[in-house]
Design a protein around this motif. Sequence first.
Motif, short mmCIF file in Angstrom:
data_model
loop_
_atom_site.label_atom_id
_atom_site.label_comp_id
_atom_site.label_asym_id
_atom_site.label_seq_id
_atom_site.Cartn_x
_atom_site.Cartn_y
_atom_site.Cartn_z
N PHE A 15 0.82 -1.21 0.00
CA PHE A 15 0.00 0.00 0.00
C PHE A 15 0.86 1.26 0.00
O PHE A 15 2.05 1.22 0.37
N MET A 16 0.22 2.37 -0.42
CA MET A 16 0.88 3.69 -0.35
C MET A 16 1.42 3.92 1.06
O MET A 16 0.77 3.56 2.04
N GLY A 17 2.60 4.50 1.15
CA GLY A 17 3.12 4.87 2.46
C GLY A 17 3.75 3.75 3.26
O GLY A 17 4.04 3.92 4.43
N GLY A 19 6.66 2.46 2.41
CA GLY A 19 8.11 2.64 2.32
C GLY A 19 8.77 1.88 1.17
O GLY A 19 9.98 1.66 1.19
N LYS A 20 7.98 1.50 0.16
CA LYS A 20 8.54 0.68 -0.93
C LYS A 20 9.72 1.35 -1.63
O LYS A 20 10.71 0.70 -1.94
N THR A 21 9.61 2.65 -1.87
CA THR A 21 10.68 3.33 -2.62
C THR A 21 11.94 3.44 -1.77
O THR A 21 13.04 3.12 -2.24
N THR A 38 8.18 2.31 -10.38
CA THR A 38 7.25 2.39 -11.53
C THR A 38 6.64 3.79 -11.65
O THR A 38 6.46 4.29 -12.77
N ASP A 39 6.33 4.44 -10.52
CA ASP A 39 5.79 5.81 -10.60
C ASP A 39 6.80 6.76 -11.23
O ASP A 39 6.44 7.62 -12.03
N GLU A 40 8.07 6.61 -10.86
CA GLU A 40 9.11 7.50 -11.41
C GLU A 40 9.25 7.26 -12.92
O GLU A 40 9.41 8.21 -13.69
N ALA A 61 -6.17 5.53 -17.56
CA ALA A 61 -4.98 5.82 -18.38
C ALA A 61 -3.72 5.55 -17.57
O ALA A 61 -2.73 4.99 -18.07
N PHE A 62 -3.75 5.93 -16.29
CA PHE A 62 -2.61 5.66 -15.41
C PHE A 62 -2.37 4.16 -15.26
O PHE A 62 -1.23 3.69 -15.33
N ARG A 63 -3.45 3.39 -15.10
CA ARG A 63 -3.30 1.93 -14.94
C ARG A 63 -2.71 1.30 -16.20
O ARG A 63 -1.96 0.32 -16.13
N GLU A 64 -3.07 1.85 -17.36
CA GLU A 64 -2.51 1.33 -18.61
C GLU A 64 -1.00 1.64 -18.67
O GLU A 64 -0.21 0.80 -19.10
N GLY A 84 3.87 1.04 -7.72
CA GLY A 84 2.78 1.86 -7.17
C GLY A 84 1.80 0.95 -6.43
O GLY A 84 1.63 -0.22 -6.79
N GLY A 85 1.15 1.52 -5.41
CA GLY A 85 0.29 0.71 -4.52
C GLY A 85 -0.83 -0.05 -5.21
O GLY A 85 -1.25 -1.11 -4.74
N GLY A 86 -1.31 0.46 -6.36
CA GLY A 86 -2.43 -0.21 -7.02
C GLY A 86 -2.00 -1.16 -8.13
O GLY A 86 -2.82 -1.89 -8.69
N LEU A 87 -0.71 -1.16 -8.45
CA LEU A 87 -0.23 -1.95 -9.60
C LEU A 87 -0.55 -3.45 -9.53
O LEU A 87 -1.03 -4.02 -10.52
N HIS A 122 0.82 14.15 -2.57
CA HIS A 122 1.05 13.76 -3.96
C HIS A 122 0.29 12.50 -4.40
O HIS A 122 0.54 11.98 -5.47
N ARG A 123 -0.65 12.01 -3.55
CA ARG A 123 -1.37 10.79 -3.92
C ARG A 123 -2.84 11.09 -4.20
O ARG A 123 -3.63 11.22 -3.26
N PRO A 124 -3.20 11.16 -5.49
CA PRO A 124 -4.57 11.58 -5.84
C PRO A 124 -5.66 10.72 -5.21
O PRO A 124 -6.72 11.24 -4.86
N LEU A 125 -5.41 9.44 -4.99
CA LEU A 125 -6.46 8.58 -4.44
C LEU A 125 -6.79 8.94 -2.99
O LEU A 125 -7.84 8.58 -2.48
N LEU A 126 -5.88 9.68 -2.34
CA LEU A 126 -6.15 10.06 -0.95
C LEU A 126 -6.66 11.50 -0.84
O LEU A 126 -6.87 12.01 0.25
N ALA A 141 -9.83 -3.97 -0.02
CA ALA A 141 -10.04 -4.46 -1.38
C ALA A 141 -8.76 -5.03 -1.98
O ALA A 141 -8.79 -5.95 -2.80
N ARG A 142 -7.63 -4.50 -1.56
CA ARG A 142 -6.34 -4.91 -2.16
C ARG A 142 -5.66 -6.06 -1.42
O ARG A 142 -4.75 -6.68 -1.97
N GLU A 143 -6.09 -6.29 -0.20
CA GLU A 143 -5.43 -7.32 0.61
C GLU A 143 -5.27 -8.66 -0.12
O GLU A 143 -4.18 -9.26 -0.09
#
Length: 179
Positions: A15-17, A19-21, A38-40, A61-64, A84-87, A122-126, A141-143
Motif C-alpha cells: 500500500f501507499m506509504g 516505504g517501498k521506494t 514504476t511511478d518514477e 490511463a494511469f493503470r494502462e 505503485g500501490g495499485g499496480l 502527492h497521492r490523488p487517491l487520498l 479491497a487490495r489485501e
Amino acid sequence: MQNDRHPANLALIGFMGTGKTTVGRLVAEALHFDFFDTDELIQSHTGKSITEIFAQDGEPAFRELERQVVHELSSKTKTVISTGGGLPTNPENLALLKSFCLVACLWSAPEKIWERVRNQSHRPLLHDADPQKKIRELLAAREPFYKQADVLVNVDLRNVREVVQQMVVQFKLATRERR
Ligand code: S3P
C-alpha cells in the motif's frame, strides 16, 4: 515459492506509504542491483506528475501506463523494482511480476499508513473527504492481491534498516533454493 521460478529480480508491492521506494533503493544498494520505481518511470515517460496524469487523463490511463511499465521492466535482471500501490491489483501485472521477480509485500496497518501519509499531498487517491476511511476501504479491497506476494514483511514491527535486511535475506534465500 515454486521450484520452477528463478527470480533474477526483486519487486516490492504494498500500500501507499509503506516505504517501498525507500526500502527498494536501499535493498538495491545492498545487493548491488539497479533500481526502478514504476511511478518514477511513468513520470519520466509522460513528463507529467502522477497527480497530473490522474487529473488530466484519468485513473484508467494511469493503470494502462503501469501495465506498459511492467512489460518494459520484464527483460531486466539484477534489478529491484518498487511498484505503485495499485499496480498488483491488475492480475496481469502480478502474474508478469512473478514471472521475473521474487515479489515481496510491505504490509502495514491502516492507522500506521495514515500516520505516514497524512502530511503528504502527492497521492490523488487520498484526496478524499475522509482519507482514513478511503485507506481502510482500499486496503481491504487490495489485501487479496498483496497477500499473493512470495514474502510478506510487516513494516510496523521493524525499522527501515531491519526491513531492508529482511528483504536481502529473503531474496538470497529464494535465489539459493534453486542451486
Ligand atoms: C497508487 C499509489 C501511488 C501511485 C498512485 C496510485 C495506488 O504509489 O502509484 O498515486 O493506487 O495505491 P505509492 O504506492 O508509491 O504511493
